[in-house]
Design an enzyme around this catalytic site. Sequence first.
Site, short mmCIF file in Angstrom:
data_model
loop_
_atom_site.label_atom_id
_atom_site.label_comp_id
_atom_site.label_asym_id
_atom_site.label_seq_id
_atom_site.Cartn_x
_atom_site.Cartn_y
_atom_site.Cartn_z
N ARG A 52 70.58 67.00 68.24
CA ARG A 52 71.38 67.50 67.11
C ARG A 52 72.83 67.60 67.54
NH1 ARG A 52 69.06 72.92 64.84
NH2 ARG A 52 67.48 71.63 63.81
N ARG A 96 75.00 78.61 66.15
CA ARG A 96 74.64 77.26 65.72
C ARG A 96 75.83 76.57 65.08
NH1 ARG A 96 69.34 76.15 65.44
NH2 ARG A 96 68.17 77.32 66.99
N LYS A 102 68.82 82.62 67.38
CA LYS A 102 69.91 81.81 66.82
C LYS A 102 70.85 82.67 65.98
CE LYS A 102 66.90 79.24 64.59
NZ LYS A 102 66.21 78.30 63.66
N LYS A 121 74.01 82.11 63.05
CA LYS A 121 74.63 81.08 62.22
C LYS A 121 75.86 81.57 61.49
CE LYS A 121 70.43 78.41 61.67
NZ LYS A 121 69.37 77.93 60.74
N CYS A 144 63.31 69.32 53.84
CA CYS A 144 63.49 69.34 55.29
C CYS A 144 62.78 68.13 55.90
CB CYS A 144 62.92 70.62 55.87
SG CYS A 144 61.12 70.63 55.84
N CYS A 171 58.67 67.09 63.13
CA CYS A 171 58.80 68.53 63.30
C CYS A 171 57.51 69.14 63.80
CB CYS A 171 59.21 69.19 62.00
SG CYS A 171 59.28 70.98 62.21
N CYS A 185 57.13 74.08 55.95
CA CYS A 185 56.59 75.33 56.48
C CYS A 185 57.48 76.47 56.01
CB CYS A 185 56.49 75.27 58.00
SG CYS A 185 58.00 75.76 58.85
N CYS A 202 64.04 75.57 56.31
CA CYS A 202 65.17 74.77 56.77
C CYS A 202 65.97 74.13 55.65
CB CYS A 202 64.68 73.69 57.72
SG CYS A 202 63.99 74.41 59.22
C1 SRM Z 1 67.22 69.40 60.38
C2 SRM Z 1 67.01 70.75 59.67
C3 SRM Z 1 66.39 70.57 58.29
C4 SRM Z 1 66.98 69.40 57.52
O1 SRM Z 1 66.17 68.69 56.89
O2 SRM Z 1 68.21 69.23 57.49
C5 SRM Z 1 66.15 71.70 60.45
C6 SRM Z 1 65.10 71.29 61.19
C7 SRM Z 1 64.37 72.10 62.02
N1 SRM Z 1 64.47 73.44 62.11
FE1 SRM Z 1 65.59 74.49 60.85
N2 SRM Z 1 66.53 73.00 60.32
C8 SRM Z 1 67.68 73.00 59.61
C9 SRM Z 1 68.26 74.07 59.00
C10 SRM Z 1 67.69 75.33 58.93
C11 SRM Z 1 68.06 76.34 58.00
C12 SRM Z 1 69.11 76.22 56.90
C13 SRM Z 1 70.44 76.68 57.36
O3 SRM Z 1 70.60 77.08 58.53
O4 SRM Z 1 71.35 76.66 56.51
C14 SRM Z 1 67.22 77.41 58.22
C15 SRM Z 1 67.15 78.73 57.39
C16 SRM Z 1 68.25 79.67 57.73
C17 SRM Z 1 67.87 80.53 58.87
O5 SRM Z 1 68.17 80.16 60.00
O6 SRM Z 1 67.21 81.56 58.62
C18 SRM Z 1 66.37 77.03 59.31
C19 SRM Z 1 65.38 77.81 59.85
C20 SRM Z 1 64.59 77.43 60.92
C21 SRM Z 1 63.64 78.29 61.57
C22 SRM Z 1 63.35 79.77 61.18
C23 SRM Z 1 64.30 80.68 61.86
C24 SRM Z 1 63.89 82.11 61.61
O7 SRM Z 1 64.75 82.97 61.71
O8 SRM Z 1 62.71 82.35 61.38
C25 SRM Z 1 63.06 77.54 62.59
C26 SRM Z 1 61.96 78.00 63.57
C27 SRM Z 1 62.52 78.80 64.68
O9 SRM Z 1 63.74 78.82 64.89
O10 SRM Z 1 61.69 79.41 65.36
C28 SRM Z 1 63.67 76.24 62.53
C29 SRM Z 1 63.36 75.16 63.38
C30 SRM Z 1 63.67 73.87 63.11
C31 SRM Z 1 63.16 72.68 63.94
C32 SRM Z 1 64.11 72.49 65.09
C33 SRM Z 1 61.69 72.81 64.38
C34 SRM Z 1 61.50 73.33 65.79
O11 SRM Z 1 61.99 74.44 66.07
O12 SRM Z 1 60.85 72.63 66.58
C35 SRM Z 1 63.29 71.56 62.91
C36 SRM Z 1 63.47 70.16 63.48
C37 SRM Z 1 62.72 69.17 62.61
C38 SRM Z 1 63.06 67.77 62.91
O13 SRM Z 1 62.13 66.99 63.31
O14 SRM Z 1 64.23 67.38 62.78
N3 SRM Z 1 64.59 76.20 61.53
N4 SRM Z 1 66.68 75.75 59.74
C39 SRM Z 1 68.27 71.59 59.53
C40 SRM Z 1 69.23 71.37 60.66
C41 SRM Z 1 70.40 72.27 60.56
C42 SRM Z 1 71.42 71.99 61.62
O15 SRM Z 1 72.05 70.92 61.55
O16 SRM Z 1 71.57 72.83 62.53
S1 SF4 Z 2 61.08 74.01 57.44
FE1 SF4 Z 2 59.47 73.99 58.85
S2 SF4 Z 2 58.67 71.98 58.63
FE2 SF4 Z 2 60.63 71.89 57.71
S3 SF4 Z 2 61.91 71.24 59.37
FE3 SF4 Z 2 62.01 73.40 59.32
S4 SF4 Z 2 60.49 74.01 60.78
FE4 SF4 Z 2 60.06 71.89 60.29
#
Ligand code: SRM
Ligand code: SF4
Lengths: 576, 611
Positions: free
Chosen positions: A88, A157, A220, A222, A441, A447, A486, A490
């Site tokens: 990333r 982030r 994390k 943000k 997502c 993922c 899930c 995201c």
């Molecule tokens: C790529 C992206 C979704 C997309 O389709 O664009 C994404 C993809 C993933 N997110 Fe996310 N998140 C992405 C934005 C978000 C957002 C939205 C935002 O930040 O505006 C959220 C919700 C906001 C937040 O943080 O609460 C988000 C909340 C999570 C979470 C839950 C965090 C939590 O507090 O519970 C995880 C899981 C974790 O961190 O344990 C996670 C984890 C992940 C992971 C890295 C899975 C992992 O931990 O192994 C995913 C990678 C999937 C893949 O194969 O690419 N991602 N993730 C976004 C990348 C953002 C970036 O460039 O940094």
């Molecule tokens: S929402 Fe869940 S399934 Fe979708 S990218 Fe984030 S961690 Fe993966």
Amino acid sequence: MEVKTETDRSRDVSQPLDKLGSDETLKANSDYLRGTIKQSLADDITAAVAANDAKLMKFFGIYQQDDRDIRDERRRQKLEAAFSFMVRVRLPGGVCSPGQWLKLDELGRAYCGDTLRLTTRQTFQLHRVMKHDLRTVIQGLHDVQLDTKAACGDDTRGVMCTVNPDLSKLHAEVSALATQASDHAVHRTGAYSEIWYGAERQNKDGPEEPFYGRTYMPRKFKIGFAIPPSNDIDVYSQDLGFIAIARRGKLKGFNVAIGGGLGRTDQAPKTYPRLASMIGYIDADKLFPTIDAVMSVQRDYGDRVDRLHARFKYTIDEKGLDWIKAEIERRLGFALEPAQPCTFTSNGDPLGWIKGEDGREHCALFIENGRVINTPDHPMMDGLRAIAQVHKGTFRITPNQSLIISDVGPEDRPAIEALMKEYGLDEFETRSALRLNAMACVALPTCGLAMAESERYLPDLITKIETLLDTHGLKDEPITLRMTGCPNGCARPYIAEIGLTGRAPGKYNLYLGGGFHGERLNKMYLENVGERAILEALDKTLGDYARDRKPGEHFGDFAIRAGYVTEVKEGRFFND
Amino acid sequence: MTKLEFPGSALTTDQWAQVNQLATSLSQEQAIWISGYFAGLSHQARTLASASDIAELSPPFQNRPAAAPATRLLTVLFGSETGNSKALAKSLVEKAKAKGIEARLADMADYKTRGLKDEQDLLVITSTHGEGDAPQTAVGFFEFLESRKAPKLPQLRYAVLALGDSTYERYCEAGKRIDRRFEELGAQRLADRIDCDVDYEDAADAWIAAVVANLAPSTQTRVSVAPTTAAVQSAAPATTFDKKHPFQAGVIDNIVLTGRGSTKETRHIELSLADSGLTYQPGDALGIVPSNDPALVAAMLEKLSLSADTPVTLKQGTTSLGEAFANTLEITAVTPRFLDHWADITGASELQTLRASDQREARAAFQHNHHILDVVSRFPASGIDAAQFVAGLRPLQPRLYSIASSLAAAPDEAHLTVSPVRYTLHDLPRTGVASGYLASRTEADATVPVYIQSNDHFHLPDDDVPILMIGAGTGVAPYRAFMQEREARGASGRSWLFFGERNFRSDFLYQVEWQELLKNGALSRLDLAFSRDAAPKTYVQDRLRRQGRDVYAWLEEGAYLYVCGDSAHMAPDVHTALTDIVAEHGGLDRDEAGAYLSALQRDRRYRLDVY
Ligand code: SRM
Ligand code: SF4
Ligand SMILES: Cc1cc2nc3c(=O)[nH]c(=O)nc-3n(C[C@H](O)[C@H](O)[C@H](O)COP(=O)(O)OP(=O)(O)OC[C@H]3O[C@@H](n4cnc5c(N)ncnc54)[C@H](O)[C@@H]3O)c2cc1C
Ligand SMILES: Cc1cc2nc3c(=O)[nH]c(=O)nc-3n(C[C@H](O)[C@H](O)[C@H](O)COP(=O)(O)O)c2cc1C
């Protein structure tokens, strides 16, 4: 002062490591994130890295994954899972130059499965990178002044910034600050250049991580900058959100919102999405002290025992907003001014061509779910490369996974338009408003946390919903629909008018009632249901909406007025 | 001699008349001698000579009149890799003893070459391996014999029985080398060498009988001829399974090991030996008695416009042509015998020219580029009958596969790692007989006819001895058996595997098992070479070189060295690498390094199982 002494510190950084979660020990003993990453990279017996190194590498924007489509097949073949890595990029505000685009395109074709992924936080993800190609890829990014620092991990982030280009001057100012904020808050460890660029270790005098220390953040963190009236970045979902306040087109300062976050876990009521709370206003020159103050409060008081409960939003609800605000002001050494009035109108993207106040032109393209790839009838990746080769301005990745060709001189527009036509990049004109506003997502197959399809499924589902919209005459009604594989959220599904989060293959929770411009969480309407139930529910509710809506009423607002779901006033009550 | 059957196109009718006449006039002993003589003859002059020719040819026993005094010692010396020569040598010794000859059995693998000059009568049985090479266990003996160190052997009387496979270009080369060399060293030939093809049994037995008869003290000869010749025919007791009486092993599993996107197809096949009483040791091979592809059988019948149920008479008895094509006869590979046969039948000039002695390369190339089906299509023989056709074919041969499991880990099972031979010839897709059969026609709950081919020269040393295992592709199979065994026994000796294939992602055979063995320490080291992942291509020999210092250290500490897999390239390249390593780290010149490795081979510490 005495407020502080009362507070419970049994779960934060003040405790000895053995009282905290294992990740804290890992970070503390990792020699500032070095761990044994070098050895793991050298190990040619496996395409994976040691479990601990996989965790540490997240701080460098790198996730270990495996191709889940063939996981079982390979197990039967006595082969290890098809491991690869997702990289990333750190791209504050989503702004990148054509030169940078061309490099990413080149790397994407050579090492990353012939594709690039635009993310919901305005950056690129490169998937399917093999372990032995990681250094090449990261050095390639370095060649065009890009890095992957802190794109993941327990630190700050990617910093977001609204891309509404029609306010060119203001945008220029704010996105410059977003970039500085990212550079300011990112970790400092020399491990990054040692491991990825092969640099010599330097014995800095002074601490290696002046701000973070050995254990970094509890989780994390943000940061995002919104420029009203657009809330494209969903400022209320940020741990720390800044809302630009301008006077006569000139930046004055920011309203400060803290404690946003969407991640939750099914069947764990103590986890919930939460929208950020506005705590006041600061002048622009107070930006960096404010960032330090807010982050340090979370650094010092965040829960380091239970990662499910470690985000800033929980620290705030635990300690109380007033206490947190007081602590922030104590560290700042001054009191925040009252928040200033500001209004948002939408969290979507304006698609198509817009002229900025300075006469420069900008075209927002529709890139379904941010997936940049060539398909037989749709050579998108080639098209964008062709544009990058002639484009003189910049590219801006939007928080809705789309792309803006920005800063086009009127004289250059025809050439760009011709290329868009040639490669079919102008299709957004024909798409339904629902599709244009939708996000999914990544989910399967890369993922590791996905429970259901998302990116690969949403387009088909939308096609089916579009027929419903047609029957109800809603084709051009902007409705936000967001899907994730899930509950992690995201694609920010909990602030969409229609939200879908995966529970199991083919099964989703359906949420309704989110605010059109990200001001209100939605609420669960159906739990763990399949496509049929989803379509039936939408057919009914959209039908009602088409019939009974008030002028200008958005579907999310209607869903609450119609009583499908009750309004969620605070994240804490999301699961009620 | 009793009435003989007319062998079809093998003889002209007047040849046949002469033979018949001769046959009836012979005593049993003479008959046996003649048969051996003809058998020996048949592989040099490939068509049966007419009686008149026989008269002119030099009799096979130079010193016929001088019947051997009973005091002479007979040594039967064999060089064997897959056990055929060994088995023959054993039976030869028995038969000799039965005739009152003082005979002993010797293996080239541990033969004391010093004793050579004291040998009196020496019968050599050796096979050929690799590309015309000596059996791997006999390399040391050949080196000595062909070196300047070899003594003059005027006192020696000898004869050579060579085992081979006529589809190989250097047919029975090892036997020929021995035969030539003894002559150079002044030894006298007891009998002309006989070159035996893979269906060697009858020809070999006849030759043995004849030779033994000639060596026997004349007093005893007449007595025991009949019983021994009978004994020759008598098959192995049906209780133990072998080539001729294979066990029907049930297929437990048959999966493709190579992952998606692989340029290869390598299979893992698990067979059940339950209730067979069969046992084996790690390093042994499993013999597979295959059947031909039904589609090919159909195509052949169609080309020959013969029907499947045409009765044909073979050594095994009378059966239908379809059945014979399917299960009894080799109907793919072209042998010189078939070429001659077909040349006679069709008179095709192109085939005729290939017979010339100066056509060896052309002939080999032709064999390589044609299957029997192609020959039959290119040179049709209209109205040929079944008997005529099968007379040119040889029996379908079993194929060997290294056993990839250990009974200690998988009781009652034998696992194989099979890479199906597939290629296109004249625009037709072709599949190897046995590997194709294993790959495509052994769905679960089918049964496969198998027997154990013990492989003495490739067994494990004592538990505390370090082992270096080098293998590419399916060559890794026996090492899986080795490690299963060593893990089960908690062997203390260190184990180091060098494995090579094309791509890491798809071709790392048994990847998770090796990773597990490394984790639990049963495997001490693992070095990998994937040739197609990155330029420059790296192969196992390159990895060996990179680890040269340690490899040499292991050898100095008494490690056993195993090399398994491709004989054409890998084995020689590995040998060169080892020579360089020994030279560099042992401070020797290349000859000394070569000698170092030969010594290892003689001490059975450098073992090959290549194919
Ligand atoms: C790529 C992206 C979704 C997309 O389709 O664009 C994404 C993809 C993933 N997110 Fe996310 N998140 C992405 C934005 C978000 C957002 C939205 C935002 O930040 O505006 C959220 C919700 C906001 C937040 O943080 O609460 C988000 C909340 C999570 C979470 C839950 C965090 C939590 O507090 O519970 C995880 C899981 C974790 O961190 O344990 C996670 C984890 C992940 C992971 C890295 C899975 C992992 O931990 O192994 C995913 C990678 C999937 C893949 O194969 O690419 N991602 N993730 C976004 C990348 C953002 C970036 O460039 O940094
Ligand atoms: S929402 Fe869940 S399934 Fe979708 S990218 Fe984030 S961690 Fe993966
Ligand atoms: C001790 C020992 C152990 C072995 N272990 C294994 C093992 O573990 N795994 C394994 O897979 N094999 C192993 N083999 C090899 C195996 O026995 C067979 O030789 C192999 O499977 C081919 O047999 P087949 O009947 O399938 O092919 P065949 O019908 O015998 O055909 C093979 C022949 O096809 C011809 N041919 C091949 N390619 C071409 C081409 N491109 N053009 C023209 N002609 C061609 C060649 O003449 C070749 O000899 C082992 C062999 C030995 C001696
Ligand atoms: C890998 C391999 C290579 C062989 N190469 C030759 C050869 O070059 N020339 C030949 O005449 N026979 C060759 N043969 C055939 C063997 O000599 C024949 O199978 C013989 O019966 C084996 O006898 P043994 O079991 O005593 O080793 C080869 C056999 C194998 C398995």
